[in-house]
Design an enzyme around this catalytic site. Structure first.
Site, PDB file in Angstrom:
ATOM      1  N   CYS A  16      55.362  60.744  46.240  1.00 44.36           N
ATOM      2  CA  CYS A  16      54.601  60.840  47.484  1.00 44.36           C
ATOM      3  C   CYS A  16      53.862  59.504  47.637  1.00 44.36           C
ATOM      4  O   CYS A  16      52.873  59.257  46.946  1.00 44.36           O
ATOM      5  CB  CYS A  16      53.639  62.021  47.373  1.00 44.36           C
ATOM      6  SG  CYS A  16      52.701  62.343  48.836  1.00 44.36           S
ATOM      7  N   CYS A  60      52.903  50.102  41.193  1.00 46.44           N
ATOM      8  CA  CYS A  60      53.923  49.059  41.167  1.00 46.44           C
ATOM      9  C   CYS A  60      53.891  48.425  39.783  1.00 46.44           C
ATOM     10  O   CYS A  60      52.844  47.984  39.316  1.00 46.44           O
ATOM     11  CB  CYS A  60      53.623  48.018  42.241  1.00 46.44           C
ATOM     12  SG  CYS A  60      54.702  46.570  42.170  1.00 46.44           S
ATOM     13  N   CYS A 105      56.945  46.705  47.662  1.00 46.20           N
ATOM     14  CA  CYS A 105      55.496  46.758  47.515  1.00 46.20           C
ATOM     15  C   CYS A 105      54.875  45.822  48.554  1.00 46.20           C
ATOM     16  O   CYS A 105      55.259  44.656  48.660  1.00 46.20           O
ATOM     17  CB  CYS A 105      55.093  46.316  46.105  1.00 46.20           C
ATOM     18  SG  CYS A 105      53.308  46.243  45.840  1.00 46.20           S
ATOM     19  N   CYS A 114      52.994  42.759  46.569  1.00 46.70           N
ATOM     20  CA  CYS A 114      53.701  41.681  45.860  1.00 46.70           C
ATOM     21  C   CYS A 114      55.158  41.502  46.264  1.00 46.70           C
ATOM     22  O   CYS A 114      55.798  40.543  45.858  1.00 46.70           O
ATOM     23  CB  CYS A 114      53.612  41.905  44.356  1.00 46.70           C
ATOM     24  SG  CYS A 114      54.637  43.267  43.746  1.00 46.70           S
ATOM     25  N   CYS A 134      52.791  44.440  40.027  1.00 44.03           N
ATOM     26  CA  CYS A 134      51.425  43.970  40.283  1.00 44.03           C
ATOM     27  C   CYS A 134      50.339  45.002  39.996  1.00 44.03           C
ATOM     28  O   CYS A 134      49.153  44.688  40.106  1.00 44.03           O
ATOM     29  CB  CYS A 134      51.295  43.483  41.725  1.00 44.03           C
ATOM     30  SG  CYS A 134      51.364  44.776  42.979  1.00 44.03           S
TER      31      CYS A 134
END
Length: 135
Positions: free
Chosen positions: A123, A98, A48, A51, A101
């Site tokens: 996607c 995510c 991510c 984070c 976060c």
């Protein structure tokens, strides 16, 4: 939902570029075929961008020709969460976030006939992820 990484809107704005903030924190989408990871074949782990949590691995990335990086499975069953997205009238989708976060990553689609082991296509916006190549 409570996330392991929680920051104020001002903190996110200070840490992310304007475009990263628009996609990750406001559920935007980068234009198709413009992201840096759309066509990459580099082996590694995708994290991510907000984070740093591990999200996807290159061995689950596949060519879907949709304009965004596509994966058939997250790195771990707890890496992402999904929720209904009815933001496009008449086109219900499933948003991918995510789990660490709460940042928007993209969408997941099922049953498109790609022949992947999970029959799923995550996607994901390139700007929402960062690739750490395997040495």
């Amino acid at each position: 939902m409570t996330y392991k990484v929680e920051k104020s809107d001002d903190e996110w704005r200070a840490e992310l570029s304007d475009e990263e903030y628009r996609v990750l924190r406001q559920a935007g989408t980068e234009p198709a075929f413009t992201g840096e990871y759309t066509d990459t074949k580099t082996e590694g782990v995708y994290h991510c961008r907000a984070c740093g949590a591990e999200l996807f691995r290159s061995d689950t990335k596949f060519e879907s020709h949709c304009g965004w990086p596509s994966f058939f499975d997250p790195a771990d069953s707890d890496a992402v969460e999904t929720r209904p997205d009815d933001s496009l009238p008449g086109r219900p989708r499933t948003e991918v976030l995510c789990r660490t976060c709460g940042s928007h990553l993209g969408h997941v689609f099922a049953g498109e006939g790609y022949g992947t082991p999970t029959d799923l296509r995550y996607c994901i916006n390139s700007i929402a992820i960062r690739l750490d190549p395997t040495d």
